[in-house]
Design a protein around this motif. Sequence first.
Motif, PDB file in Angstrom:
ATOM      1  N   ARG A   1       0.820  -1.217   0.000  1.00 16.76           N
ATOM      2  CA  ARG A   1       0.000   0.000   0.000  1.00 16.76           C
ATOM      3  C   ARG A   1       0.854   1.268   0.000  1.00 16.76           C
ATOM      4  NH1 ARG A   1      -5.155   0.086   1.062  1.00 16.76           N
ATOM      5  NH2 ARG A   1      -4.952   2.094   2.151  1.00 16.76           N
ATOM      6  N   ASP A   2       2.170   1.081  -0.106  1.00 15.42           N
ATOM      7  CA  ASP A   2       3.083   2.219   0.052  1.00 15.42           C
ATOM      8  C   ASP A   2       3.466   2.880  -1.267  1.00 15.42           C
ATOM      9  OD1 ASP A   2       4.502   0.044  -0.837  1.00 15.42           O
ATOM     10  OD2 ASP A   2       6.296   0.489   0.339  1.00 15.42           O
ATOM     11  N   HIS A   3       2.856   2.471  -2.374  1.00 19.01           N
ATOM     12  CA  HIS A   3       3.203   3.077  -3.660  1.00 19.01           C
ATOM     13  C   HIS A   3       2.302   4.268  -3.952  1.00 19.01           C
ATOM     14  CE1 HIS A   3       6.115   0.067  -4.137  1.00 19.01           C
ATOM     15  NE2 HIS A   3       6.221   0.128  -5.445  1.00 19.01           N
ATOM     16  N   VAL A   4       2.324   5.216  -3.058  1.00 25.62           N
ATOM     17  CA  VAL A   4       1.592   6.468  -3.207  1.00 25.62           C
ATOM     18  C   VAL A   4       2.588   7.602  -2.998  1.00 25.62           C
ATOM     19  CG1 VAL A   4      -0.698   5.620  -2.570  1.00 25.62           C
ATOM     20  CG2 VAL A   4       0.905   6.324  -0.777  1.00 25.62           C
ATOM     21  N   VAL A   5       2.313   8.758  -3.589  1.00 24.86           N
ATOM     22  CA  VAL A   5       3.265   9.858  -3.541  1.00 24.86           C
ATOM     23  C   VAL A   5       2.517  11.181  -3.396  1.00 24.86           C
ATOM     24  CG1 VAL A   5       3.349  10.069  -6.064  1.00 24.86           C
ATOM     25  CG2 VAL A   5       5.235  10.951  -4.698  1.00 24.86           C
ATOM     26  N   VAL A   6       3.090  12.071  -2.620  1.00 22.87           N
ATOM     27  CA  VAL A   6       2.605  13.441  -2.487  1.00 22.87           C
ATOM     28  C   VAL A   6       3.613  14.341  -3.197  1.00 22.87           C
ATOM     29  CG1 VAL A   6       2.085  15.330  -0.902  1.00 22.87           C
ATOM     30  CG2 VAL A   6       1.409  12.984  -0.316  1.00 22.87           C
ATOM     31  N   LEU A   7       3.130  15.227  -4.052  1.00 26.10           N
ATOM     32  CA  LEU A   7       3.997  16.088  -4.857  1.00 26.10           C
ATOM     33  C   LEU A   7       4.148  17.457  -4.202  1.00 26.10           C
ATOM     34  CD1 LEU A   7       2.470  15.454  -8.412  1.00 26.10           C
ATOM     35  CD2 LEU A   7       4.309  14.178  -7.293  1.00 26.10           C
ATOM     36  N   SER A   8       5.319  18.045  -4.394  1.00 29.80           N
ATOM     37  CA  SER A   8       5.495  19.445  -4.011  1.00 29.80           C
ATOM     38  C   SER A   8       4.819  20.331  -5.053  1.00 29.80           C
ATOM     39  CB  SER A   8       6.973  19.791  -3.915  1.00 29.80           C
ATOM     40  OG  SER A   8       7.576  19.749  -5.202  1.00 29.80           O
ATOM     41  N   HIS A   9       4.585  21.566  -4.684  1.00 28.40           N
ATOM     42  CA  HIS A   9       3.950  22.513  -5.609  1.00 28.40           C
ATOM     43  C   HIS A   9       4.815  22.709  -6.851  1.00 28.40           C
ATOM     44  CE1 HIS A   9       2.140  26.330  -6.980  1.00 28.40           C
ATOM     45  NE2 HIS A   9       1.062  25.918  -6.339  1.00 28.40           N
ATOM     46  N   GLU A  10       6.142  22.721  -6.652  1.00 32.44           N
ATOM     47  CA  GLU A  10       7.082  22.901  -7.771  1.00 32.44           C
ATOM     48  C   GLU A  10       6.943  21.794  -8.807  1.00 32.44           C
ATOM     49  OE1 GLU A  10      11.795  22.095  -8.606  1.00 32.44           O
ATOM     50  OE2 GLU A  10      11.038  22.106  -6.545  1.00 32.44           O
ATOM     51  N   ILE A  11       6.925  20.527  -8.347  1.00 30.03           N
ATOM     52  CA  ILE A  11       6.828  19.393  -9.278  1.00 30.03           C
ATOM     53  C   ILE A  11       5.456  19.364  -9.945  1.00 30.03           C
ATOM     54  CG2 ILE A  11       6.838  16.876  -9.406  1.00 30.03           C
ATOM     55  CD1 ILE A  11       9.591  18.173  -9.177  1.00 30.03           C
ATOM     56  N   TRP A  12       4.432  19.722  -9.200  1.00 37.52           N
ATOM     57  CA  TRP A  12       3.083  19.777  -9.775  1.00 37.52           C
ATOM     58  C   TRP A  12       3.035  20.766 -10.936  1.00 37.52           C
ATOM     59  CZ3 TRP A  12      -0.851  23.764  -8.490  1.00 37.52           C
ATOM     60  CH2 TRP A  12      -2.101  23.485  -9.056  1.00 37.52           C
ATOM     61  N   GLU A  13       3.699  21.921 -10.772  1.00 38.01           N
ATOM     62  CA  GLU A  13       3.718  22.902 -11.853  1.00 38.01           C
ATOM     63  C   GLU A  13       4.581  22.437 -13.020  1.00 38.01           C
ATOM     64  OE1 GLU A  13       3.028  27.240  -9.757  1.00 38.01           O
ATOM     65  OE2 GLU A  13       5.068  26.424  -9.785  1.00 38.01           O
ATOM     66  N   ARG A  14       5.763  21.853 -12.710  1.00 41.03           N
ATOM     67  CA  ARG A  14       6.710  21.524 -13.769  1.00 41.03           C
ATOM     68  C   ARG A  14       6.262  20.331 -14.611  1.00 41.03           C
ATOM     69  NH1 ARG A  14      12.568  19.251 -12.467  1.00 41.03           N
ATOM     70  NH2 ARG A  14      12.426  20.772 -10.767  1.00 41.03           N
ATOM     71  N   TYR A  15       5.821  19.265 -13.960  1.00 37.11           N
ATOM     72  CA  TYR A  15       5.505  18.044 -14.697  1.00 37.11           C
ATOM     73  C   TYR A  15       4.036  17.972 -15.133  1.00 37.11           C
ATOM     74  CZ  TYR A  15      10.025  15.929 -13.696  1.00 37.11           C
ATOM     75  OH  TYR A  15      11.381  15.658 -13.647  1.00 37.11           O
ATOM     76  N   PHE A  16       3.168  18.599 -14.347  1.00 34.80           N
ATOM     77  CA  PHE A  16       1.738  18.437 -14.643  1.00 34.80           C
ATOM     78  C   PHE A  16       1.078  19.745 -15.057  1.00 34.80           C
ATOM     79  CE2 PHE A  16       2.955  15.065 -11.728  1.00 34.80           C
ATOM     80  CZ  PHE A  16       2.445  13.949 -12.358  1.00 34.80           C
ATOM     81  N   GLY A  17       1.885  20.794 -15.235  1.00 34.29           N
ATOM     82  CA  GLY A  17       1.326  22.056 -15.720  1.00 34.29           C
ATOM     83  C   GLY A  17       0.221  22.608 -14.847  1.00 34.29           C
ATOM     84  N   SER A  18       0.315  22.403 -13.529  1.00 30.79           N
ATOM     85  CA  SER A  18      -0.693  22.887 -12.565  1.00 30.79           C
ATOM     86  C   SER A  18      -2.078  22.304 -12.848  1.00 30.79           C
ATOM     87  CB  SER A  18      -0.749  24.420 -12.566  1.00 30.79           C
ATOM     88  OG  SER A  18       0.514  24.970 -12.235  1.00 30.79           O
ATOM     89  N   ASP A  19      -2.109  21.104 -13.388  1.00 35.62           N
ATOM     90  CA  ASP A  19      -3.375  20.426 -13.691  1.00 35.62           C
ATOM     91  C   ASP A  19      -4.011  19.946 -12.390  1.00 35.62           C
ATOM     92  OD1 ASP A  19      -5.470  18.995 -14.649  1.00 35.62           O
ATOM     93  OD2 ASP A  19      -4.280  17.575 -15.821  1.00 35.62           O
ATOM     94  N   ARG A  20      -5.194  20.434 -12.079  1.00 31.82           N
ATOM     95  CA  ARG A  20      -5.858  20.079 -10.818  1.00 31.82           C
ATOM     96  C   ARG A  20      -6.456  18.679 -10.849  1.00 31.82           C
ATOM     97  NH1 ARG A  20      -6.244  24.599  -7.658  1.00 31.82           N
ATOM     98  NH2 ARG A  20      -7.736  23.562  -6.280  1.00 31.82           N
ATOM     99  N   SER A  21      -6.445  18.038 -12.021  1.00 28.24           N
ATOM    100  CA  SER A  21      -6.939  16.659 -12.095  1.00 28.24           C
ATOM    101  C   SER A  21      -5.807  15.642 -11.949  1.00 28.24           C
ATOM    102  CB  SER A  21      -7.659  16.444 -13.427  1.00 28.24           C
ATOM    103  OG  SER A  21      -6.746  16.590 -14.515  1.00 28.24           O
ATOM    104  N   VAL A  22      -4.698  16.058 -11.336  1.00 26.17           N
ATOM    105  CA  VAL A  22      -3.542  15.190 -11.219  1.00 26.17           C
ATOM    106  C   VAL A  22      -3.763  14.047 -10.232  1.00 26.17           C
ATOM    107  CG1 VAL A  22      -2.490  16.554  -9.367  1.00 26.17           C
ATOM    108  CG2 VAL A  22      -1.027  15.223 -10.886  1.00 26.17           C
ATOM    109  N   ILE A  23      -4.707  14.215  -9.317  1.00 22.98           N
ATOM    110  CA  ILE A  23      -4.932  13.203  -8.291  1.00 22.98           C
ATOM    111  C   ILE A  23      -5.314  11.870  -8.947  1.00 22.98           C
ATOM    112  CG2 ILE A  23      -6.208  12.634  -6.190  1.00 22.98           C
ATOM    113  CD1 ILE A  23      -4.329  15.059  -6.004  1.00 22.98           C
ATOM    114  N   ASN A  24      -4.654  10.820  -8.454  1.00 23.75           N
ATOM    115  CA  ASN A  24      -4.823   9.439  -8.934  1.00 23.75           C
ATOM    116  C   ASN A  24      -4.086   9.178 -10.245  1.00 23.75           C
ATOM    117  OD1 ASN A  24      -6.426   8.690  -6.713  1.00 23.75           O
ATOM    118  ND2 ASN A  24      -8.282   9.462  -7.736  1.00 23.75           N
ATOM    119  N   ARG A  25      -3.370  10.183 -10.760  1.00 27.44           N
ATOM    120  CA  ARG A  25      -2.508   9.925 -11.918  1.00 27.44           C
ATOM    121  C   ARG A  25      -1.327   9.067 -11.457  1.00 27.44           C
ATOM    122  NH1 ARG A  25      -2.734  14.440 -15.576  1.00 27.44           N
ATOM    123  NH2 ARG A  25      -0.881  13.609 -16.632  1.00 27.44           N
ATOM    124  N   THR A  26      -0.686   8.385 -12.412  1.00 35.94           N
ATOM    125  CA  THR A  26       0.434   7.489 -12.099  1.00 35.94           C
ATOM    126  C   THR A  26       1.743   8.117 -12.554  1.00 35.94           C
ATOM    127  OG1 THR A  26      -0.945   5.524 -12.292  1.00 35.94           O
ATOM    128  CG2 THR A  26       1.430   5.214 -12.503  1.00 35.94           C
TER     129      THR A  26
END
Length: 813
Positions: A148-173
């Motif tokens: 159950r440990d394969h979950v991750v919390v992202l920093s704001h920086e990584i959320w902006e850089r890799y996901f373009g501040s996409d608010r639907s990022v939750i549950n993405r792999t």
Amino acid sequence: MENLMQDLRYALRQLKKNPGFTVIAVLTLALGIAVNATVFSTLSAFLLRRPPGHDPERVAVVSGVDPTRGYHADTAGVSVPNYLAWRQANHAFAEIAAADEYRTVNITWNQQSEVLRSAAVSPNYFGVLGVTAMLGRTFAGDEDQPGRDHVVVLSHEIWERYFGSDRSVINRTVRLNRENYSVIGVMPAHFRMLDFVPQVWTPLALAPSDQTADARRDRSLLLFARFKPGATLEQARAEMATLARRAEESFPDTEKGWGAAVHTLPDYMIYDFGIRSGLAVLMTAVAFVLLIGCANVSGLLLARAAMRRKELAIRRSLGAGRLRIVRQLLTEGLVIGLLGGAFGLLLANGGVKYVRAGMNFNDYVSGVELTLDSNVLLFVTGISLACAVLCALAPSLNASRTDITTNLKDESRTVSPGRSHSRLRSVMVSGEIALGLFLLVGTGLLIRGFFLIEHQNLGFASDHLLTATVTLDDARYKDAARQVVFVRDLVSRLRQLPGTEDVAVASDLPATGPATVTLKIKGEPDSATNWKPSALDVVVTPGYFQTARIPLLRGRTFTETDDSSAPRVVLVNQEFVHRYFHDQEALGKQIRPEVAGAPLAWSEIVGVVSNVKGFSENTRDDPEVYEPFLQRPISSLCLMMRTQSDPSGLSADLRNTVAQLDPELPLSHVMSMSAVIEQQKYGNPLVEHLLSAFALLAVILSAIGIYGLIAYSVSQRTHEIGIRMALGARSEDVLSMVLREGLRLALIGGTAGLVLALPLPSVFAAISPDLHNREPWLYIVVAITILAVAVLATYLPARRAARIDPMHALRQE
């Protein structure tokens, strides 16, 4: 209030009538206030901002106390067994969380791989700190369990850089270390602590092997705990010290000498970051600059009050009391101080931009927001008011004692000033010289100390070395055999690249601060105290010493035959032999390093190499042990390539070679060894530039102040000088008279400054032992420089005095 408004209006009119005086006074204070505001903005950003989260003062950091460390010994990590035991046994904390803050992970995204800073934390970590996710959630209570440990919390920086501040990022792999992780949350942008800047957080999953007795050697955790209501820091420290002693009694082999320390979260952030001493030095330097500026303005106000003595005498004769005169003159000083503060803030804005541009030497510092915040505005207001009082009080009190009868009868504007005016001017000139000399000596000692550190012999050849780091993930390289195969293949391929001379792999690059391990020397009895021998520990491949150009003094280096099937061997450095064998023969002796995660085994010393600095910014030599990679494979690797020309020219070939072996294995920190050493200077170059600028500003202000006060003295003595020359005094006599006066004040101030500066080497040595340099010649050079500046500043008005026409001077009276 009516009187105050009258005083303000009158002060503004007076300053408007004398624009030259006003501009000089305001600009002098503005420069001093600007450098203070610039440095204080840094202090505010690092020391005064509260950590994120709810009530951070009620959060504690529990760390280990390492008996082998000198500097910051109480910031060491805690082992998993101690974390589990202390979590259950303490009574001061409502909850304790654990975090391994300094991990890295390899992320693969859009067919590209990159290394990210990561932290593995217990599920209650964010709850203890009192922070919540901006999007999604943080870890649940059971997400530290395998599966159950394969979950991750992202920093704001990584959320902006890799996901373009996409608010639907939750549950993405996302793919971390070749394994799929589900994104469950994104932290807010303000969630950032000084020394802890991970880009992703994963659960701290504990295996059964983490709870064995041998796991006590692996001290990689920091504990974050929230106090129970009513619990105090002193109670927590006493309780954790008791628990540490209990662990030492139960497990003396691994816990001997170790303790536990407790700090509040805000205090620990500042203490562990180690910036307090540097900021204290800078704030002291700019305070002296401001004092010199205040002395300048005070001298100007004193001269102006002397020129207004008839006006003040008339005001006194019309009924104004001394307090009323003092208040009026203080109000003028207040206006000057506030104007200086306002203009100083404008200048400080540029200073903050300059400092921010220079604070890019690592991710921890560059991410701190540097602005003219409310703390800076309050500070500038306070020092502006303080400057107003410092500048105007002495001239105001002096002017309020004016003799009404004498000054009303006196029609001359150029008679010699009173003795009190002369004394006060002399004190100001001498004080400026003393402050300038003190600041110049301190700055010179610090810059000289930095210079000696930066130009010391590190013990290896850093030129023509290309370096990089790579971490082998457990998914593909968990067992030692695969790690060995990868390193052998990589070294073999890199050696074939055109322009490559030597290649090596190590756990740490030379002079970059390798880990310290305790050890046992065979045949040596155990110490009755808690002391154990310790040394820096580096794992290296054959060819490391040749690649780094580290001389072999005795014995041999490692070969390909020193593998897992051969008897265990080590190399030591000269300082190890000096400290632990008292310069006797070390070859053939056996030692047993106590390395976390590695089996305890005796190893024979087969060679002695020369000393290499443990860290490029340290001047001391530390004992060091080198272990062969083939006998103790590791997953975190540093690559070194010695090239025939500019090492940066092989960066692309290095990346391509690693990608051919493993496309999902990213390289990081690809740079020359010279760049690594430059990066390790941290803020020293910036501090050197700032101190040099402050010292130069102090010298300029001192010279201007000396010139102004001596010039004013000469102008007040025009009638006296004219009489002297009419009675036969030559121009040379007048010149020497004025120069003697300036030189006398310079000698008095210089002597006082030298006396004040004598303890500075001891003060700097207490801040950092590496800055311990007395340099007597520096005192002499600075004293001569200050005297030369004082003489030059005196010479100009002295020369003007020597050219006075006696007939013109007497007619003017």
